[in-house]
Write a protein that holds these residues in place. Structure first.
Motif, PDB file in Angstrom:
ATOM      1  N   GLN A   1      84.093  63.003  60.403  1.00  0.00           N
ATOM      2  CA  GLN A   1      84.931  64.028  61.039  1.00  0.00           C
ATOM      3  C   GLN A   1      84.382  64.410  62.408  1.00  0.00           C
ATOM      4  OE1 GLN A   1      86.244  67.450  58.692  1.00  0.00           O
ATOM      5  NE2 GLN A   1      85.471  66.433  56.848  1.00  0.00           N
TER       6      GLN A   1
ATOM      7  N   GLU B   1      82.018  52.501  57.959  1.00  0.00           N
ATOM      8  CA  GLU B   1      82.774  53.567  57.305  1.00  0.00           C
ATOM      9  C   GLU B   1      83.862  54.091  58.229  1.00  0.00           C
ATOM     10  OE1 GLU B   1      81.997  57.360  54.386  1.00  0.00           O
ATOM     11  OE2 GLU B   1      80.416  56.805  55.803  1.00  0.00           O
TER      12      GLU B   1
ATOM     13  N   GLU C   1      88.828  65.927  53.989  1.00  0.00           N
ATOM     14  CA  GLU C   1      88.184  65.270  52.849  1.00  0.00           C
ATOM     15  C   GLU C   1      87.261  64.133  53.271  1.00  0.00           C
ATOM     16  OE1 GLU C   1      90.790  64.618  49.298  1.00  0.00           O
ATOM     17  OE2 GLU C   1      92.350  65.294  50.692  1.00  0.00           O
ATOM     18  N   LEU C   2      87.306  63.734  54.527  1.00  0.00           N
ATOM     19  CA  LEU C   2      86.442  62.668  55.016  1.00  0.00           C
ATOM     20  C   LEU C   2      85.000  63.168  55.130  1.00  0.00           C
ATOM     21  CD1 LEU C   2      88.847  61.402  57.795  1.00  0.00           C
ATOM     22  CD2 LEU C   2      88.071  60.011  55.854  1.00  0.00           C
ATOM     23  N   PRO C   3      84.015  62.248  55.119  1.00  0.00           N
ATOM     24  CA  PRO C   3      82.620  62.666  55.291  1.00  0.00           C
ATOM     25  C   PRO C   3      82.436  63.480  56.568  1.00  0.00           C
ATOM     26  CG  PRO C   3      82.718  60.380  54.597  1.00  0.00           C
ATOM     27  CD  PRO C   3      84.130  60.794  54.891  1.00  0.00           C
ATOM     28  N   ALA C   4      81.558  64.460  56.537  1.00  0.00           N
ATOM     29  CA  ALA C   4      81.373  65.385  57.655  1.00  0.00           C
ATOM     30  C   ALA C   4      81.017  64.660  58.947  1.00  0.00           C
ATOM     31  CB  ALA C   4      80.302  66.407  57.304  1.00  0.00           C
ATOM     32  N   GLU C   5      80.152  63.638  58.871  1.00  0.00           N
ATOM     33  CA  GLU C   5      79.756  62.928  60.085  1.00  0.00           C
ATOM     34  C   GLU C   5      80.917  62.144  60.680  1.00  0.00           C
ATOM     35  OE1 GLU C   5      76.117  60.134  61.819  1.00  0.00           O
ATOM     36  OE2 GLU C   5      76.544  60.127  59.682  1.00  0.00           O
TER      37      GLU C   5
ATOM     38  N   THR D   1      84.358  52.656  52.793  1.00  0.00           N
ATOM     39  CA  THR D   1      82.957  52.453  53.148  1.00  0.00           C
ATOM     40  C   THR D   1      82.589  51.043  52.726  1.00  0.00           C
ATOM     41  OG1 THR D   1      80.690  53.299  52.914  1.00  0.00           O
ATOM     42  CG2 THR D   1      82.116  53.418  50.977  1.00  0.00           C
TER      43      THR D   1
END
Length: 303
Positions: free
Chosen positions: A254, A79, A248-252, A60
């Motif tokens: 993904q 990001e 494990e990545l941020p939901a957005e 990020t």
């Protein structure tokens, strides 16, 4: 994050070791600083020596405008991730197979954006997110090249700090792309800092070593900003870490990847070239639009 440039640079003459060769194998030599084992040591840190395992280098960052005579101005969030796997060849050399995406965010809302109000031109630009495939690298076998990496050990921590100056012909010529090109030559720099536990780096049983990292970049205005050769450019300041899974990545990140770039969920399975960059992807997109033909698929040239 131009990781392919890092790999080519660390194996270049810029940091070739003049020390005498050490010929012990990596498994028998827990000292990761052995120049003969630099490829394996670095790939354990950067990815994994297990060919069935893929890792995610997530980051990020904040993107700043650097205009002569003015202080840095924050413009965008940034990001994304690079997904990798390592394949060891019959001759003992390695292929690092990767692709990467990175998305621009609004600094106030934190949301991934599709358009951006350019404070310098007064226009609204269509955002082109980073989606580079492939971003591959080849690294020499044990004992060949014998390049020394600039490892720094401080107490129980290990640092690998690498600065990568870049200069090569611009994929976007100013004659053909006057709004998008920064000039005949692409000039930028990438600055990486990897940080790991000394005990992990010295443990030959670990196929993959956890790390956190810092990343700093200087470069020209992005093509989609349509700033041409306006004085100034961009500075990126960010941090990241290695992840074991896409989940494990941020939901957005993904969700956006699943919707727009699903093949970037997994690492490539074979080595192809040439590598892609934002500049080459933009060039191919604009050429395709001009001719009314589909953009070229990812590179398929095998070594």
């Amino acid at each position: 994050m131009r990781l392919s440039k890092l790999f080519r640079y660390i194996t270049s003459a810029a940091i070739i070791s003049s020390a005498s060769a050490v010929t012990a194998s990596f498994a028998a030599t827990p000292d990761f600083r052995n120049p003969a084992d630099s490829s394996a040591a670095f790939l354990r840190l950067r990815c994994s020596l297990d060919p069935h395992d893929q890792k995610y280098s997530a980051w990020t960052a904040t993107v700043y405008a650097q205009v002569p005579g003015q202080k840095l101005k924050p413009l965008l969030g940034f990001e994304g991730y690079n997904v990798c796997r390592v394949v060891k060849e019959a001759d003992g050399s390695y292929k690092l197979l990767t692709r990467e995406v990175s998305y621009y965010r609004d600094l106030k809302t934190g949301k991934i954006i599709e358009q951006w109000d350019n404070p310098y031109t007064g226009k609204t630009d269509d955002v082109m997110h980073v989606h580079n495939d492939p971003v591959n690298s080849a690294m020499p076998a044990h004992g060949s090249g014998k390049y020394a990496l600039p490892w720094v050990v401080m107490g129980d921590e290990v640092m690998l700090l690498v600065d990568v100056p870049l200069e090569y012909p611009n994929e976007l010529s100013p004659a053909k792309f006057p709004e998008e090109s920064s000039g005949d030559h692409y000039i930028a720099s990438e600055h990486f800092g990897f940080f790991a536990k000394l005990a992990d780096m010295k443990n030959p049983k670990l196929q993959s070593v956890p790390y956190v990292n810092s990343w700093f970049r200087t470069g020209p205005w992005l093509p989609w900003m349509k700033m041409g050769q306006r004085p100034g450019g961009l500075v990126y300041s960010g941090e990241g870490r290695k992840l074991d899974s896409f989940a494990e990545l941020p939901a957005e990140v993904q969700a956006y990847t699943r919707k727009h770039f699903p093949k970037f969920i997994d690492a490539p399975t074979e080595f192809v070239s040439p590598n892609e960059t934002t500049w080459s992807v933009y060039r191919d997109m604009k050429n395709a639009q001009a001719t009314g033909t589909p953009a070229n698929p990812p590179a398929t040239t095998k070594p």
